[in-house]
Design a protein around this motif. Structure first.
Motif, PDB file in Angstrom:
ATOM      1  N   VAL A 187       0.879  -1.177   0.000  1.00 49.25           N
ATOM      2  CA  VAL A 187       0.000   0.000   0.000  1.00 49.25           C
ATOM      3  C   VAL A 187       0.914   1.223   0.000  1.00 49.25           C
ATOM      4  N   PRO A 188       1.267   1.736  -1.181  1.00 50.35           N
ATOM      5  CA  PRO A 188       2.265   2.814  -1.249  1.00 50.35           C
ATOM      6  C   PRO A 188       1.916   4.043  -0.432  1.00 50.35           C
ATOM      7  N   ASP A 189       0.603   4.325  -0.284  1.00 46.81           N
ATOM      8  CA  ASP A 189       0.197   5.518   0.470  1.00 46.81           C
ATOM      9  C   ASP A 189       0.318   5.337   1.975  1.00 46.81           C
ATOM     10  N   GLY A 190       0.538   4.099   2.414  1.00 47.91           N
ATOM     11  CA  GLY A 190       0.737   3.860   3.832  1.00 47.91           C
ATOM     12  C   GLY A 190      -0.439   3.173   4.490  1.00 47.91           C
ATOM     13  N   LEU A 191      -0.197   2.708   5.684  1.00 42.63           N
ATOM     14  CA  LEU A 191      -1.169   1.925   6.435  1.00 42.63           C
ATOM     15  C   LEU A 191      -1.051   2.304   7.907  1.00 42.63           C
ATOM     16  N   SER A 192      -2.167   2.385   8.589  1.00 45.57           N
ATOM     17  CA  SER A 192      -2.109   2.661  10.018  1.00 45.57           C
ATOM     18  C   SER A 192      -1.737   1.389  10.774  1.00 45.57           C
ATOM     19  N   ALA A 193      -1.052   1.547  11.885  1.00 41.12           N
ATOM     20  CA  ALA A 193      -0.645   0.394  12.680  1.00 41.12           C
ATOM     21  C   ALA A 193      -1.853  -0.389  13.176  1.00 41.12           C
ATOM     22  N   ASP A 194      -2.934   0.316  13.480  1.00 39.81           N
ATOM     23  CA  ASP A 194      -4.147  -0.366  13.960  1.00 39.81           C
ATOM     24  C   ASP A 194      -4.754  -1.260  12.885  1.00 39.81           C
ATOM     25  N   ALA A 195      -4.578  -0.882  11.613  1.00 36.65           N
ATOM     26  CA  ALA A 195      -5.148  -1.661  10.514  1.00 36.65           C
ATOM     27  C   ALA A 195      -4.266  -2.838  10.113  1.00 36.65           C
ATOM     28  N   LEU A 196      -3.056  -2.871  10.619  1.00 35.01           N
ATOM     29  CA  LEU A 196      -2.129  -3.948  10.260  1.00 35.01           C
ATOM     30  C   LEU A 196      -2.548  -5.238  10.963  1.00 35.01           C
ATOM     31  N   ASP A 197      -2.697  -6.306  10.196  1.00 35.18           N
ATOM     32  CA  ASP A 197      -3.054  -7.585  10.790  1.00 35.18           C
ATOM     33  C   ASP A 197      -2.193  -8.696  10.205  1.00 35.18           C
ATOM     34  N   ALA A 198      -2.471  -9.920  10.619  1.00 35.76           N
ATOM     35  CA  ALA A 198      -1.637 -11.053  10.238  1.00 35.76           C
ATOM     36  C   ALA A 198      -1.724 -11.405   8.763  1.00 35.76           C
ATOM     37  N   SER A 199      -2.701 -10.854   8.044  1.00 32.41           N
ATOM     38  CA  SER A 199      -2.761 -11.115   6.605  1.00 32.41           C
ATOM     39  C   SER A 199      -1.619 -10.425   5.870  1.00 32.41           C
ATOM     40  N   ALA A 200      -1.102  -9.350   6.469  1.00 28.11           N
ATOM     41  CA  ALA A 200       0.001  -8.603   5.865  1.00 28.11           C
ATOM     42  C   ALA A 200       1.347  -8.983   6.462  1.00 28.11           C
ATOM     43  N   TYR A 201       1.343  -9.211   7.765  1.00 27.60           N
ATOM     44  CA  TYR A 201       2.597  -9.474   8.459  1.00 27.60           C
ATOM     45  C   TYR A 201       2.318 -10.383   9.646  1.00 27.60           C
ATOM     46  N   SER A 202       3.216 -11.335   9.878  1.00 25.77           N
ATOM     47  CA  SER A 202       2.922 -12.389  10.855  1.00 25.77           C
ATOM     48  C   SER A 202       2.981 -11.933  12.310  1.00 25.77           C
ATOM     49  N   GLU A 203       3.685 -10.841  12.601  1.00 25.47           N
ATOM     50  CA  GLU A 203       3.822 -10.384  13.982  1.00 25.47           C
ATOM     51  C   GLU A 203       3.432  -8.904  14.086  1.00 25.47           C
ATOM     52  N   PRO A 204       2.163  -8.569  13.849  1.00 24.64           N
ATOM     53  CA  PRO A 204       1.763  -7.161  13.871  1.00 24.64           C
ATOM     54  C   PRO A 204       2.012  -6.476  15.213  1.00 24.64           C
ATOM     55  N   ALA A 205       1.979  -7.233  16.313  1.00 21.93           N
ATOM     56  CA  ALA A 205       2.215  -6.620  17.627  1.00 21.93           C
ATOM     57  C   ALA A 205       3.634  -6.055  17.728  1.00 21.93           C
ATOM     58  N   VAL A 206       4.589  -6.714  17.089  1.00 20.72           N
ATOM     59  CA  VAL A 206       5.973  -6.213  17.103  1.00 20.72           C
ATOM     60  C   VAL A 206       6.037  -4.875  16.383  1.00 20.72           C
ATOM     61  N   VAL A 207       5.385  -4.798  15.226  1.00 15.60           N
ATOM     62  CA  VAL A 207       5.376  -3.546  14.463  1.00 15.60           C
ATOM     63  C   VAL A 207       4.745  -2.424  15.279  1.00 15.60           C
ATOM     64  N   ARG A 208       3.596  -2.704  15.885  1.00 14.44           N
ATOM     65  CA  ARG A 208       2.905  -1.661  16.662  1.00 14.44           C
ATOM     66  C   ARG A 208       3.742  -1.194  17.848  1.00 14.44           C
ATOM     67  N   SER A 209       4.500  -2.097  18.444  1.00 10.88           N
ATOM     68  CA  SER A 209       5.327  -1.719  19.595  1.00 10.88           C
ATOM     69  C   SER A 209       6.481  -0.807  19.198  1.00 10.88           C
ATOM     70  N   CYS A 210       6.829  -0.810  17.924  1.00 11.07           N
ATOM     71  CA  CYS A 210       7.958   0.001  17.443  1.00 11.07           C
ATOM     72  C   CYS A 210       7.523   1.335  16.848  1.00 11.07           C
ATOM     73  N   LEU A 211       6.245   1.645  16.963  1.00 10.80           N
ATOM     74  CA  LEU A 211       5.657   2.737  16.203  1.00 10.80           C
ATOM     75  C   LEU A 211       6.377   4.066  16.394  1.00 10.80           C
TER      76      LEU A 211
END
Length: 237
Positions: A187-211
């Protein structure tokens, strides 16, 4: 300041027998001098969980991505798994003649414990020397033990990434980079951390913790190495 990608290799990718070969082959296609400086960061993968299960113990990872083991033998098992994973990554890279060096977070004070049990970094100049020589550092999340322990432990990946980003922030512009699932479209325009789920990335909680630690990118490895920013997804609030 030059960009430095801190690339976290998640458990799902590490458990894929094809991924490490693909990773090494992708790196081999790009001359080292043409790559943006980057450090690969990884934990223990799923091997240690399977080993514990084979011994009749069911241990589930915490939301932070760590295994809550307290028994000294289990802690040593986790440490060994982290070191073996590091060797597996290096072996795959060596097969494709990609210059790389394995680093444990405990090596030469790369990661250090703070008084409250958190993580910070020690001198990083020797790792920067590797980067200047176009050598790929492959760093584990193995961290010094807590005050009441004697065995090194697998630290939470977000904690390690935050410490590294802060430790390098005066010499580089760190970008925390996560390898998206193969069947997910950027999604070139970007994605909110809240919208990130396991369909895109296997460990979304890690991404959100690094926000708030550094800019975050979700990408395919090929897009990262060839500089295709249109195929990378910025992740923000």
């Amino acid at each position: 300041m030059p960009t430095l990608h801190l690339v976290y290799l998640d458990r799902d990718h590490l458990s894929d027998p094809v991924f490490l070969n693909t990773l090494a082959q992708t790196f081999a296609k790009v001359p080292p001098a043409q790559r943006t400086p980057m450090v690969l960061v990884h934990g223990s993968g799923e091997k240690v969980e399977r080993t514990l299960e084979a011994d009749g113990r069911l241990v589930e990872r915490t939301d932070a991505g760590t295994l809550p083991v307290t028994d000294p033998a289990d802690r040593q098992l986790v440490e060994r798994a982290v070191r073996e994973t590091n060797k597996q990554i290096l072996s795959a890279l060596a097969d494709e003649v990609v210059p790389a060096v394995g680093i444990q977070g405990t090596d030469r004070g790369v990661l250090r414990r703070t008084d409250d049990g958190g993580l910070t970094t020690g001198p990083l100049g020797w790792v920067e020397a590797l980067l200047s020589q176009h050598v790929l550092p492959v760093m584990s999340t193995l961290a010094p033990p807590q005050a009441n322990q004697s065995t090194a432990e697998e630290a939470a990946p977000a904690q390690v990434l935050q410490a590294l980003a802060k430790g390098w922030s005066d010499r580089y512009a760190p970008v925390l980079t996560f390898i998206q699932r193969a069947d997910w479209s950027a999604v070139p325009d970007g994605l909110s951390a809240d919208a990130l789920d396991a369909s895109a990335y296997s460990e979304p909680a890690v991404v959100r913790s690094c926000l708030h630690a550094a800019p975050i990118r979700l990408t395919r490895l090929e897009a990262l190495l060839n500089g295709d920013s249109a195929s990378q997804t910025p992740v923000g609030e």
